[in-house]
Design an enzyme around this catalytic site. Structure first.
Site: not given
Ligand code: NAD
Length: 510
Positions: A264, A189, A395, A298
């Site tokens: 992750e 997905k 973030e 990331c």
């Protein structure tokens, strides 16, 4: 005979996007059972770029059934044969690398200069895990007195792979390649903001001869298709890349069916610059690790901790370079920073310009949107920041760097660790003892000393704290996609204690 002029990769992309992107289930391209589609947009001007089938629980069920049906034969295929198929996938990715790069840049806003190598890295991922397909089942021999124990690994079953919109092609390969090498079947997905290259990957897998049902693709939104995948009882594990708060939702959603999850997640990664560092090289790496890939990776180094003695000179050099970064059309090879993927990502990044001002930081460079069309922002540098400010804790996921000075090694370590995340860290020092001591003290899954992020595929990739659970890379990936079984063989011929004998003597020892 008439010659048909071949389309440029961009024309070919627009041509194919006249029709909606379909799911790929059980070896067939199919529309959503609901008949619904969703739009996705071009980051350069936010016009509708295309439509994709909008999957829901029914499409996920169909894909999970296909992955379940294909599992026994795929698991039984020898590692050698799986290897050969995955090599073919890698070759086809390389053959289409330019088309993939153009599609990825157009769909995500990532500059083409970086996307070319992202496609090549995806091919490398397939070859790397293909080479390990045969040995993936290997285990240990654990002999003891009278027994031989040995372990073997077998694929866990059909798995769900849920991927984000940043470098989606490369990241999909990073999850799907080891799953296939291990012998698992897959339902993928992809992110709804960037569905194009997931479709190309499904085409390539099919063309390479991966059997029907082994990899299935379901487009759709996270809260419908993604959620249904995490809840499906035939799906044994979920490999997820995305935001930390989505990661925690996935754990909750998967709890009823006891999903194994690999998460992750996000990062707020420090680059720590000591006053003995090679400052020229440090400057290049500091800039590269936050302003390449639009700051949307990331492992980007989004917090710069600089020792006070070199702080002012370093920041001046940095500011001059950041002000010079070329922002523009992602398909222009000269572009260094492209548009952000979506207006809501643009709004999120811009909200931190306000947060910086409100909290009393200085906007040394940038801090504004560029123009009214598309999702362009000026590469931004915040200085005079404290670690408790939002710009230092959250973030931002854009081309935005926050600079914080420090005095001693102890200060630097405290600042580096004082965030919810723990994915990556970068140390710049020529003092060997300091580098090792500091690295051991860091709460980060991955640490680079005197380097930007340079990956070596056998090494563990993953984070601590809110940055995730589990590790990818080399054998770590197989640990996730496989079950370890122990087989104990009695070599001594001993008997178990005898119960229920007709005239059993009283057994005094228990
Ligand atoms: P996101 O969490 O919003 O979405 C990721 C995927 O999850 C998408 O496919 C989305 O549709 C799906 N999803 C959303 N809600 C869901 C739900 N309830 N159930 C199941 N699936 C759901 O993340 P994003 O904004 O696409 O990606 C950016 C994030 O990914 C950043 O935080 C970045 O740091 C992180 N990331 C981490 C790594 C890593 O290796 N640690 C790598 C790349 C990106």
């Amino acid at each position: 005979m008439t010659t048909i002029p071949s389309l440029s990769p961009l024309d070919a992309l627009h041509d194919r996007l006249r029709e909606p992107l379909l799911h790929f289930i059980g070896g067939e391209w199919v529309a959503a059972q609901s008949g619904e589609t969703f739009d996705f947009h071009a980051p350069t001007d936010n016009r509708v770029l295309g439509r994709a089938a909008s999957g829901d629980a029914r499409d996920i069920d169909r894909a999970a059934q296909a992955a379940h049906a294909a599992f026994p034969a795929w698991k039984a295929l020898s590692g050698k044969k799986r290897r050969a198929l995955l090599y073919r996938v890698a070759d086809l990715i390389e053959a289409r690398a330019h088309d993939i790069a153009v599609a990825e840049s157009t769909d995500t806003g990532q500059p083409i200069r970086f996307m070319k190598s992202a496609a090549v890295r995806a091919a490398e991922n397939f070859r790397f895990f293909a080479d390990r397909a045969e040995a993936a089942q290997d285990g240990l021999s654990l002999p003891t007195e009278g027994f031989l124990n040995y372990t073997v690994r077998q694929p866990i079953g059909p798995v769900g792979v849920i991927t984000p919109w940043n470098t989606p092609f490369m990241l999909s390969s990073w999850k799907i390649a080891p799953a296939l090498a291990a012998g698992c079947t897959v339902v993928h997905k992809p992110a709804e903001w960037s569905p194009v290259t997931a479709t190309i990957l499904a085409e390539i897998l099919h063309e390479a001869g991966i059997p029907a049902g082994v990899v299935n693709l379901v487009h759709g939104l996270g809260e419908s298709a993604g959620k249904a995948l995490t809840e499906h009882p035939l799906i044994r594990a979920i490999a997820f890349i995305g935001e930390s708060r989505t990661g925690s939702l996935i754990q909750k959603q998967g709890a009823d069916t006891l999903k194994r999850v690999h998460l992750e997640l996000g990062g707020k990664n420090p680059i720590v610059v000591f006053d003995d560092a090679d400052l020229d090289r440090t400057l290049d790496a500091a800039i590269f690790m936050i302003y390449s890939l639009n700051g949307q990776r990331c492992t980007s180094s989004s917090r710069l901790l600089v020792q006070r003695g070199v702080h002012d000179a370093f920041v001046e050099g940095l500011a001059a370079r950041v002000a010079n970064i070329r922002v523009g059309d992602p398909l222009d090879p000269a572009t260094e920073v492209g548009p952000l993927i979506h207006p809501s990502q643009l709004a999120k990044v811009c909200s931190y310009f306000d947060a910086a001002r409100a909290d009393g930081a200085t906007i040394k460079v940038g801090g504004e949107r560029i123009g009214e069309t598309g999702n362009y922002v000026r590469p931004t540098l915040f200085t005079d920041a404290r670690n408790d400010m939002r710009i230092a804790q959250e973030e931002i996921f854009g081309p935005v760097l926050t600079v914080i000075p420090f005095d001693t090694d102890e200060d630097a370590l405290r600042l580096a660790n004082d965030v919810p995340y723990g994915l990556a860290a970068y140390l710049w020092t020529n003092d060997l003892t300091r580098a090792h001591t500091f690295a051991h003290g860091l709460d980060s899954g991955m640490i680079w000393v005197n380097s930007e992020n340079v990956r070596h595929l056998p090494t563990p990739f993953g984070g601590m704290k809110a940055s995730g659970i589990g590790r990818d890379g080399g054998d770590y990936s197989f640990d996730f996609y496989m079950e370890t079984k122990n087989v104990a063989i009695n070599l001594s011929g001993h008997r178990a204690q005898q119960l229920g004998l007709p005239s059993a003597p009283q057994n005094k020892e228990q």
